[in-house]
Structure formats: structure tokens, C-alpha cells
Design a protein around this motif. Structure first.
Motif, PDB file in Angstrom:
ATOM      1  N   THR A   1       3.539   1.245   1.212  1.00 69.16           N
ATOM      2  CA  THR A   1       4.029   2.405   1.955  1.00 69.16           C
ATOM      3  C   THR A   1       5.502   2.206   2.287  1.00 69.16           C
ATOM      4  O   THR A   1       6.088   1.161   1.987  1.00 69.16           O
ATOM      5  CB  THR A   1       3.241   2.620   3.258  1.00 69.16           C
TER       6      THR A   1
ATOM      7  N   LEU B   1      -0.032   5.499   6.099  1.00 68.96           N
ATOM      8  CA  LEU B   1      -0.969   6.497   5.587  1.00 68.96           C
ATOM      9  C   LEU B   1      -1.358   7.438   6.721  1.00 68.96           C
ATOM     10  O   LEU B   1      -1.647   7.004   7.826  1.00 68.96           O
ATOM     11  CB  LEU B   1      -2.236   5.838   5.037  1.00 68.96           C
TER      12      LEU B   1
ATOM     13  N   LEU C   1      -2.821  10.072   3.261  1.00 68.32           N
ATOM     14  CA  LEU C   1      -1.889   9.932   2.140  1.00 68.32           C
ATOM     15  C   LEU C   1      -0.622   9.193   2.555  1.00 68.32           C
ATOM     16  O   LEU C   1      -0.368   8.988   3.726  1.00 68.32           O
ATOM     17  CB  LEU C   1      -1.554  11.315   1.583  1.00 68.32           C
TER      18      LEU C   1
ATOM     19  N   ARG D   1       0.572   6.629   0.057  1.00 67.83           N
ATOM     20  CA  ARG D   1       0.650   5.448  -0.821  1.00 67.83           C
ATOM     21  C   ARG D   1       1.847   5.571  -1.754  1.00 67.83           C
ATOM     22  O   ARG D   1       2.228   6.670  -2.145  1.00 67.83           O
ATOM     23  CB  ARG D   1      -0.633   5.332  -1.670  1.00 67.83           C
TER      24      ARG D   1
ATOM     25  N   ASP E   1      -1.750   8.142  -4.679  1.00 74.04           N
ATOM     26  CA  ASP E   1      -2.339   9.210  -3.871  1.00 74.04           C
ATOM     27  C   ASP E   1      -3.134  10.175  -4.735  1.00 74.04           C
ATOM     28  O   ASP E   1      -4.180  10.691  -4.318  1.00 74.04           O
ATOM     29  CB  ASP E   1      -1.240   9.964  -3.112  1.00 74.04           C
TER      30      ASP E   1
ATOM     31  N   VAL F   1       5.008  13.012  -4.956  1.00 74.07           N
ATOM     32  CA  VAL F   1       3.627  12.542  -4.788  1.00 74.07           C
ATOM     33  C   VAL F   1       3.339  11.370  -5.722  1.00 74.07           C
ATOM     34  O   VAL F   1       3.562  11.448  -6.926  1.00 74.07           O
ATOM     35  CB  VAL F   1       2.619  13.678  -5.050  1.00 74.07           C
TER      36      VAL F   1
END
Length: 328
Positions: A314, A30, A148, A150, A126, A122
Motif C-alpha cells: 500500500t 486498505l 481496496l 492494494r 485490487d 486501479v
């Protein structure tokens, strides 16, 4: 219509079941600016689309903020709360504590807008974190940077939500224990409880405090009697439909007034009132009440970032869902 006490009791019995996996794992991966090259306008797109909904329905802010917490508290911040149930599996979304969540259309609308600009990039996890931040700031609350990166989980189990989400009548010991299992401390508990400055609650989530606190037809002695009298005018003992403002008079505005109410023994839920039963959480409540929330906004942003790192997927774990309601 009878109160859904069997659901409530079931939640209470299971609330302290140990996690079957480590939600306090590292949040490696992240970072701020994670989508700088792959979707550089991600935050602007999320904010614009979210604003379209909140400008028309500001009361969606509270359930969207709550949705992010309910996601992170079960399997970590992996958007598992967004998955629909299937023929072979009942998902978190259908667990009793999640049946009052609203705003799924906001998440799907944001996801659709991002898929138009940056397809397959995305994650829904997130999006949940960004939308939670944006709805708070849109109703006069703080703004914070959201790291960000995830990725989305593929598993969502209703019983896990029943087991792990704190009920509205939790005592301070169980709340601290559950937050500790998520890597959150007593201060985080006091700070994140401040999110109750917005939103509403159904009468059945606090009716025992007015009508049957110990099973003897009594009231909660820790609650301001005048507040109890006020609430009884709104809620009958068997009311399962009426909703009451968490922060009367400013439930659509994110402010520090929640702490003033709790300090005056006017916290609506028992889980609010019990903040006065612990030295550390009580000190925080009193400090914010006396100083008009001098550090609340800053503290809230920090605790939200910390919460948003719980059990994240992640790297190559999980997936980037094409649609937030079901796995790819």
C-alpha cells in the motif's frame, strides 16, 4: 503418459519451507471507498466486464476465485501470479500448481476497461480481489465489501509458488501450519475450503486415493467406497487429462453442499477429506452439513476479506501496473 509425480513430490517436500518475508503484515491503507475520488465507478466497471465473461463461461468462476488465493498465498495479494515469465525469470504463473489456472483474459479485460476510464489508477491486485468477489456472487454465492488500496508487486518467482501453495494431498497439520503462516486460522481453512463447492479437479490430483494410497496399490480408507467406485469409472490410474466435478451436480453453483459431501466422506481431494481430522475444522464441516450452510455465506465473506489483506503493498510500495501481465 506418466503422472507428473516428480512435480507433486517436489511440492510436498517444499510445502513447509518458511516464508522469507512477513505475509501477515498490516493491511494499513486498505479501505472501503478507496477509489471514491480517483475512479468512482470502479466496482460497477469491474462487475459489468466480469459479467460479460461469466455469462458466457460460468466455469471460469472457480479458477478466478482460486487465482486470488494463489496470488495471496505467495508474496501476499500483490498480483504477482499474473506476471508473465521473462527470458531471465520463471514466474509464479508457470509453476505446476498454477498451470491449471484459467481466466487471465478476464483480468486483462477488466484492466483494459478500467484503463479506459481511470488510467493508471486501479491496481491489478485490487482487480483480482473484486473479480473473485463478483464471480462468486454471480453464481448464487455471497457478496461482501472488498477493502481496496492494494498496489502491484514487481517480483514473481516460480519456485516460491512451488514452495508455498498447498498440494491437493496435504494433511491437516501442514494445511493448518501453512494457513497460520498467512495469518489465517483453522476456521478460515474450513471456510475457504468451501470454495471447492465450485469447479473441477484433474484425476491425477486424487488418483492415489483410488489406486495407490500408501504405495501398496490400496485405496484411501477414509473415502466412501461407493464414491471410489464411481470415480474409478471416470479416472484410470494414469489419467492426466480427465476432469471431475468437485461438487457433483452443482459445481457451477456456489452453495453449501461441499460440507455435506465432506461429512459423508466424499470430499474429492485429500485436502478436503482431512478437514475431518481436526476438532475445529470437523466441527465446522458438521455444523454446515447439519444446518444447510446456515453461516457459510457470511463466514466466507469474512474469511475472503481477511485473506485479501495478506501481505498487501500500500501507499508508495509497489506500483500500479498499466498491464497486468508485466511490470511497468
Amino acid at each position: 503418459m506418466a503422472l507428473p509425480r516428480h512435480f507433486v513430490v517436489f511440492i510436498l517436500q517444499l510445502i513447509l519451507v518458511p516464508l522469507a518475508f512477513n505475509l501477515c503484515n498490516a493491511s494499513h491503507g486498505l479501505k472501503n471507498g478507496f477509489y471514491r475520488k480517483t475512479c468512482p465507478k470502479v466496482e460497477a466497471i469491474v462487475r459489468k466486464k466480469t459479467a460479460e465473461y461469466i455469462s458466457k463461461a460460468p466455469t471460469l468462476a472457480a479458477p478466478l476465485l482460486r487465482m486470488h488465493f494463489h496470488d495471496c498465498a505467495v508474496r501476499g495479494c500483490d498480483a504477482s501470479v499474473l506476471l508473465n515469465s521473462t527470458q531471465n525469470n520463471q514466474a509464479e504463473r508457470d509453476a505446476f500448481p498454477n498451470q491449471s489456472l484459467r481466466g487471465f483474459q478476464v483480468i486483462n479485460g477488466v484492466k483494459s476497461a478500467l484503463e479506459d476510464k481511470c488510467p493508471g489508477v486501479v491496481s491489478c491486485a485490487d482487480i483480482l480481489a473484486l473479480v473473485a468477489r463478483d464471480v462468486v456472487s454471480m453464481i448464487k454465492g455471497p457478496h461482501w465489501k472488498v477493502p481496496l488500496g492494494r498496489r502491484d508487486g514487481r517480483v514473481s518467482i516460480m519456485d516460491e509458488a512451488l514452495n508455498l501453495l498447498p498440494p491437493p494431498f496435504a494433511n491437516i497439520s501442514s494445511l493448518k501450519q501453512q494457513f497460520a503462516s498467512l495469518g489465517l486460522n483453522a476456521k478460515d481453512l474450513a471456510v475457504l475450503s468451501g470454495g471447492h463447492t465450485i469447479g473441477t479437479a484433474h484425476c491425477f490430483s486424487f488418483s492415489d486415493r483410488m489406486y495407490n494410497f500408501t504405495g501398496q496399490g490400496d485405496t484411501d480408507p477414509t473415502m466412501d467406497p461407493n464414491y471410489i467406485a464411481h470415480l474409478k469409472k471416470k479416472c484410470s490410474p494414469t489419467d492426466v487429462t480427465t476432469i471431475v466435478e468437485m461438487d457433483p451436480g452443482s459445481f457451477k453453483t456456489f452453495d453449501e453442499k461441499y460440507y455435506t459431501l465432506v461429512a459423508k466422506r466424499r470430499g474429492l481431494l485429500q485436502s478436503d477429506a482431512v478437514l475431518l481430522d481436526d476438532i475445529e475444522t470437523k466441527a465446522y464441516v458438521k455444523q454446515q452439513a447439519l444446518t444447510h450452510g446456515s453461516t457459510f455465506f457470511k463466514d466466507f465473506g469474512k474469511s475472503m476479506v481477511k485473506m485479501g489483506k495478506i501481505g498487501v503493498l500500500t501507499g508508495h510500495a509497489g506500483e500500479i501496473r498499466k498491464h497486468c501481465d508485466f511490470v511497468n
